[in-house]
Design a protein around this motif. Sequence first.
Motif, PDB file in Angstrom:
ATOM      1  N   LYS A   1     -77.157  42.729  57.607  1.00 43.84           N
ATOM      2  CA  LYS A   1     -77.144  42.083  56.291  1.00 43.84           C
ATOM      3  C   LYS A   1     -75.801  42.201  55.597  1.00 43.84           C
ATOM      4  N   GLY A   2     -75.039  43.224  55.977  1.00 45.96           N
ATOM      5  CA  GLY A   2     -73.733  43.387  55.369  1.00 45.96           C
ATOM      6  C   GLY A   2     -73.781  44.068  54.006  1.00 45.96           C
ATOM      7  N   PRO A   3     -72.717  43.928  53.218  1.00 45.32           N
ATOM      8  CA  PRO A   3     -72.581  44.655  51.939  1.00 45.32           C
ATOM      9  C   PRO A   3     -73.381  44.001  50.814  1.00 45.32           C
ATOM     10  N   VAL A   4     -74.692  44.089  50.897  1.00 55.01           N
ATOM     11  CA  VAL A   4     -75.543  43.410  49.905  1.00 55.01           C
ATOM     12  C   VAL A   4     -75.355  43.996  48.499  1.00 55.01           C
ATOM     13  N   ASN A   5     -75.157  45.302  48.423  1.00 52.65           N
ATOM     14  CA  ASN A   5     -74.950  45.908  47.098  1.00 52.65           C
ATOM     15  C   ASN A   5     -73.628  45.459  46.490  1.00 52.65           C
ATOM     16  N   GLY A   6     -72.588  45.450  47.304  1.00 54.33           N
ATOM     17  CA  GLY A   6     -71.279  45.023  46.820  1.00 54.33           C
ATOM     18  C   GLY A   6     -71.272  43.577  46.382  1.00 54.33           C
ATOM     19  N   LEU A   7     -71.881  42.712  47.189  1.00 49.60           N
ATOM     20  CA  LEU A   7     -71.925  41.289  46.840  1.00 49.60           C
ATOM     21  C   LEU A   7     -72.751  41.070  45.585  1.00 49.60           C
ATOM     22  N   SER A   8     -73.837  41.796  45.452  1.00 51.11           N
ATOM     23  CA  SER A   8     -74.682  41.669  44.270  1.00 51.11           C
ATOM     24  C   SER A   8     -73.920  42.049  43.008  1.00 51.11           C
ATOM     25  N   ILE A   9     -73.164  43.137  43.064  1.00 51.45           N
ATOM     26  CA  ILE A   9     -72.377  43.567  41.905  1.00 51.45           C
ATOM     27  C   ILE A   9     -71.287  42.541  41.592  1.00 51.45           C
ATOM     28  N   ALA A  10     -70.654  42.004  42.648  1.00 53.46           N
ATOM     29  CA  ALA A  10     -69.618  40.987  42.444  1.00 53.46           C
ATOM     30  C   ALA A  10     -70.198  39.767  41.725  1.00 53.46           C
ATOM     31  N   ARG A  11     -71.407  39.397  42.101  1.00 55.13           N
ATOM     32  CA  ARG A  11     -72.051  38.253  41.457  1.00 55.13           C
ATOM     33  C   ARG A  11     -72.410  38.560  40.004  1.00 55.13           C
ATOM     34  N   MET A  12     -72.871  39.780  39.753  1.00 55.39           N
ATOM     35  CA  MET A  12     -73.179  40.178  38.378  1.00 55.39           C
ATOM     36  C   MET A  12     -71.945  40.031  37.488  1.00 55.39           C
ATOM     37  N   LEU A  13     -70.812  40.500  37.998  1.00 60.36           N
ATOM     38  CA  LEU A  13     -69.568  40.368  37.245  1.00 60.36           C
ATOM     39  C   LEU A  13     -69.237  38.891  37.025  1.00 60.36           C
ATOM     40  N   GLY A  14     -69.371  38.112  38.092  1.00 58.59           N
ATOM     41  CA  GLY A  14     -69.081  36.690  37.983  1.00 58.59           C
ATOM     42  C   GLY A  14     -69.918  36.013  36.917  1.00 58.59           C
ATOM     43  N   MET A  15     -71.208  36.340  36.861  1.00 64.15           N
ATOM     44  CA  MET A  15     -72.104  35.719  35.881  1.00 64.15           C
ATOM     45  C   MET A  15     -71.674  36.022  34.449  1.00 64.15           C
ATOM     46  N   ILE A  16     -71.111  37.212  34.221  1.00 64.47           N
ATOM     47  CA  ILE A  16     -70.618  37.546  32.882  1.00 64.47           C
ATOM     48  C   ILE A  16     -69.457  36.630  32.499  1.00 64.47           C
ATOM     49  N   THR A  17     -68.582  36.331  33.468  1.00 66.39           N
ATOM     50  CA  THR A  17     -67.413  35.494  33.175  1.00 66.39           C
ATOM     51  C   THR A  17     -67.776  34.013  33.058  1.00 66.39           C
ATOM     52  N   TYR A  18     -68.889  33.618  33.659  1.00 68.25           N
ATOM     53  CA  TYR A  18     -69.258  32.196  33.633  1.00 68.25           C
ATOM     54  C   TYR A  18     -69.888  31.773  32.311  1.00 68.25           C
ATOM     55  N   ARG A  19     -70.441  32.733  31.570  1.00 70.11           N
ATOM     56  CA  ARG A  19     -71.141  32.420  30.326  1.00 70.11           C
ATOM     57  C   ARG A  19     -70.376  32.993  29.137  1.00 70.11           C
ATOM     58  N   THR A  20     -70.959  32.948  27.956  1.00 69.11           N
ATOM     59  CA  THR A  20     -70.277  33.425  26.746  1.00 69.11           C
ATOM     60  C   THR A  20     -71.080  34.527  26.068  1.00 69.11           C
ATOM     61  N   SER A  21     -70.400  35.305  25.251  1.00 68.57           N
ATOM     62  CA  SER A  21     -71.082  36.376  24.516  1.00 68.57           C
ATOM     63  C   SER A  21     -72.111  35.791  23.551  1.00 68.57           C
TER      64      SER A  21
END
Length: 367
Positions: free
Chosen positions: A198-218
């Motif tokens: 499956k590979g680095p599922v935890n790392g990819l998940s965290i990377a996506r979490m960070l990405g989602m913060i940058t894609y939206r607004t406060s």
Amino acid sequence: MVRNMIVDEITLECGDTLKQVNIAFETSGTLNEEKTNAILVCHALTGDACAVGDENTPGWWEGLIGPGRYIDTNKYFVVTANVLGGCCGTTGPASVHPETGKPYGSDFPVVTIRDMVQLQYKLVKGLGIEKLFAIVGGSMGGMQVYEWAVMYPEMMHLVLPIATSARLSAVAIAYNDVGRQAILSDPEWNKGHYYPGKGPVNGLSIARMLGMITYRTSDLFEYRFGRRLKDEQNVTQFDCTFNIESYLRYQGQKLVSRFDANSYLYLLKAMDLHDIGRGRGGIKAALDKVQAKVLSVAISNDLLYPADHQEEVVEMLRAMGKEVEYHFVESIYGHDGFLVEFVKIGPLVKQFIEKHASLCSHSTAPR
């Protein structure tokens, strides 16, 4: 329906050559007899070839493209291709190397936005299309749109870069690296050779979490989540969870189920390297090659692709006498507005392409 085309070989910017390259693509609508009504759609970081989709599986841009929609597939032949280095059908790190019989993993060569466009050019030519009516894309897709306009300026009438830039900003590169380090620091990454695991599922998940913060607004996060907890009774416990945390974790897990971590790394690097002026004497010199009419759309509160970056390009094009139209769209969604604000962006797109409809024939005679 997604189809495939094999390209014998492609030489990349880095100097490496990939052989037997598969490109996955979707077509919607009918290519007219003159082959003049084709529109190419370029996707963003975790997108795929299914921009339009079908009745069973709606596409990621189905609010913009389809029968009777803003980009009307009753009139236009729409082509969307999965990018080189991706993991949704087109050759990428998870693909099997034709010489070794094993997945490339981190032995896959570095690809750039220019490499992606070069492969798309081969696809378009392979479909028998000599000139595209338009090319449209948002975010990383918009990067491809800019490169198309510079690399193959005679190949299209219109280009529509949305929520994007001619060069990636420093803050976007910074966020990309934090996401990258989350993946690389996961022991399951195994230096990129984790298949068939499956590979680095935890790392990819965290990377996506960070990405989602940058894609939206406060403002959007405050409106949707505020300080609400999943369980108000559990407020003094260490594992008490705010709704915003639950949302981000869900988004991380959701991506892991459909995307490859190595592809994520390679596409982030391609975005970091994006600068249409690189090796061409600067952005202004690169833009001088553009022949197409341009519709540039920026979105308010876009952390990754600030409006002033788009405006800078627009002013350069205007100073050169190029035909360019610019719109600034207000949105609480920030960057992700290009995937959500169809009521605001759609009419701008429709108006622009219909204004120049005389450049292509709307004959719907089959190929």
